[in-house]
Motif scaffolding. Sequence first.
Motif, PDB file in Angstrom:
ATOM      1  N   ARG A 128      17.676  -4.481  35.572  1.00 32.73           N
ATOM      2  CA  ARG A 128      19.002  -4.025  35.996  1.00 32.73           C
ATOM      3  C   ARG A 128      19.264  -4.263  37.488  1.00 32.73           C
ATOM      4  O   ARG A 128      20.387  -4.551  37.878  1.00 32.73           O
ATOM      5  CB  ARG A 128      19.167  -2.530  35.694  1.00 32.73           C
ATOM      6  CG  ARG A 128      19.070  -2.171  34.220  1.00 32.73           C
ATOM      7  CD  ARG A 128      20.287  -2.646  33.459  1.00 32.73           C
ATOM      8  NE  ARG A 128      20.245  -2.223  32.054  1.00 32.73           N
ATOM      9  CZ  ARG A 128      21.168  -2.515  31.160  1.00 32.73           C
ATOM     10  NH1 ARG A 128      22.218  -3.233  31.515  1.00 32.73           N
ATOM     11  NH2 ARG A 128      21.040  -2.114  29.920  1.00 32.73           N
ATOM     12  N   LYS A 135      23.941  -6.680  32.806  1.00 35.18           N
ATOM     13  CA  LYS A 135      24.744  -5.513  33.172  1.00 35.18           C
ATOM     14  C   LYS A 135      25.451  -4.943  31.955  1.00 35.18           C
ATOM     15  O   LYS A 135      25.996  -5.668  31.141  1.00 35.18           O
ATOM     16  CB  LYS A 135      25.778  -5.889  34.232  1.00 35.18           C
ATOM     17  CG  LYS A 135      26.583  -4.709  34.767  1.00 35.18           C
ATOM     18  CD  LYS A 135      27.541  -5.161  35.851  1.00 35.18           C
ATOM     19  CE  LYS A 135      28.391  -4.001  36.340  1.00 35.18           C
ATOM     20  NZ  LYS A 135      29.351  -4.438  37.386  1.00 35.18           N
ATOM     21  N   SER A 136      25.452  -3.651  31.812  1.00 39.06           N
ATOM     22  CA  SER A 136      26.116  -3.008  30.689  1.00 39.06           C
ATOM     23  C   SER A 136      27.578  -3.415  30.636  1.00 39.06           C
ATOM     24  O   SER A 136      28.315  -3.330  31.634  1.00 39.06           O
ATOM     25  CB  SER A 136      26.022  -1.487  30.841  1.00 39.06           C
ATOM     26  OG  SER A 136      26.692  -0.835  29.779  1.00 39.06           O
TER      27      SER A 136
END
Length: 338
Positions: free
Chosen positions: A104, A333-334
């Motif tokens: 992340r 990335k979400s």
Amino acid sequence: MPGPTNTMQALVLNEPSPSLTLQVQELPVPHIGANEVLVEVEYVGLNHIDARLGAEGFCRWQYPHVLGLDAVGTVVEAPVGVFPKRGTRVIFTTSLAEQGVLKRYTKVANYAVAEVPASIPSAVAATLPNAGMTALAALDKIQLQAGESIYINSGCGAVAHFAIQYARKRGAKVFVSAPQSEHERIKALGADVLFASEGERLVQDIKHELGPDGFDTILNSCGGETFVADLAHLRFGGRIACLNGFAQIPQELLFSRAPIIAAVSLGGAWLANSLCAQQKLSFMGQQLLQDVGAGHIQPPAHRTLAFEVEQVSEALRQLYQQGASVRPVVAVKSGALP
């Protein structure tokens, strides 16, 4: 910014293996130094080198190891007065000696990144760093000039995708070996002559195109014995760049070609701890982004993967076994995955 726990998800490899089976692991968010920025990773472009080193290992790695060299993301933390500032979208290729970018957040030297213009989507930008920079470095090493010939021995690869285009931009005549099924795509990139043959038939086809002389320059991406085979196609005193090491050169061939041999190692910028070489990565990133943004260079086709074990592990296995003309890009990335 990182959450209150100061940890993040990463995809890790527990040991080198051709199975390239990753696992999810919770890791601490990196702490940055004086000349580093913290980047929230948006996309990771997977390369053949990620798969090869994941399968075969690398002497500097400690396990569990996070794979991935190429990333696009947004700077979320930077020291006061350090460029790029928070909120800047950047691309970079990271150090072979450190943990990779399938996570992340990652840290990177501020002078090794390039700012991504708004006109270029992040997933496209993620396909550029390692392959594009390697192609630029190789052409610089062999000092390719207008009017010269260059032979690229593996036209399906990501480096070849950029090398063909930049060689044409320099005014060279471009010869490429690739399977027949890839010829239409490679021709569209700017290749002048394509070979689908191998062995003795390839030798005959090259002589038919060039006559008794060999190529002025050669880009050999496969290394090993293929380097020796390519060397036989070089003119006397020609220049050849090798990306993956080479086998012992027979003495007669060495003397009959008297080649200028250039080894190309993008990762050497980090392994040699060369500040100038690391800064050059930024300059090459800027050139790639500028040329793609202006429409002068066509980025490779890509497919988007979710940031999860099965999809990424399978993509790495495919890269290790056969390579791919369509680049796998991981949406880290979400919400990045469409």
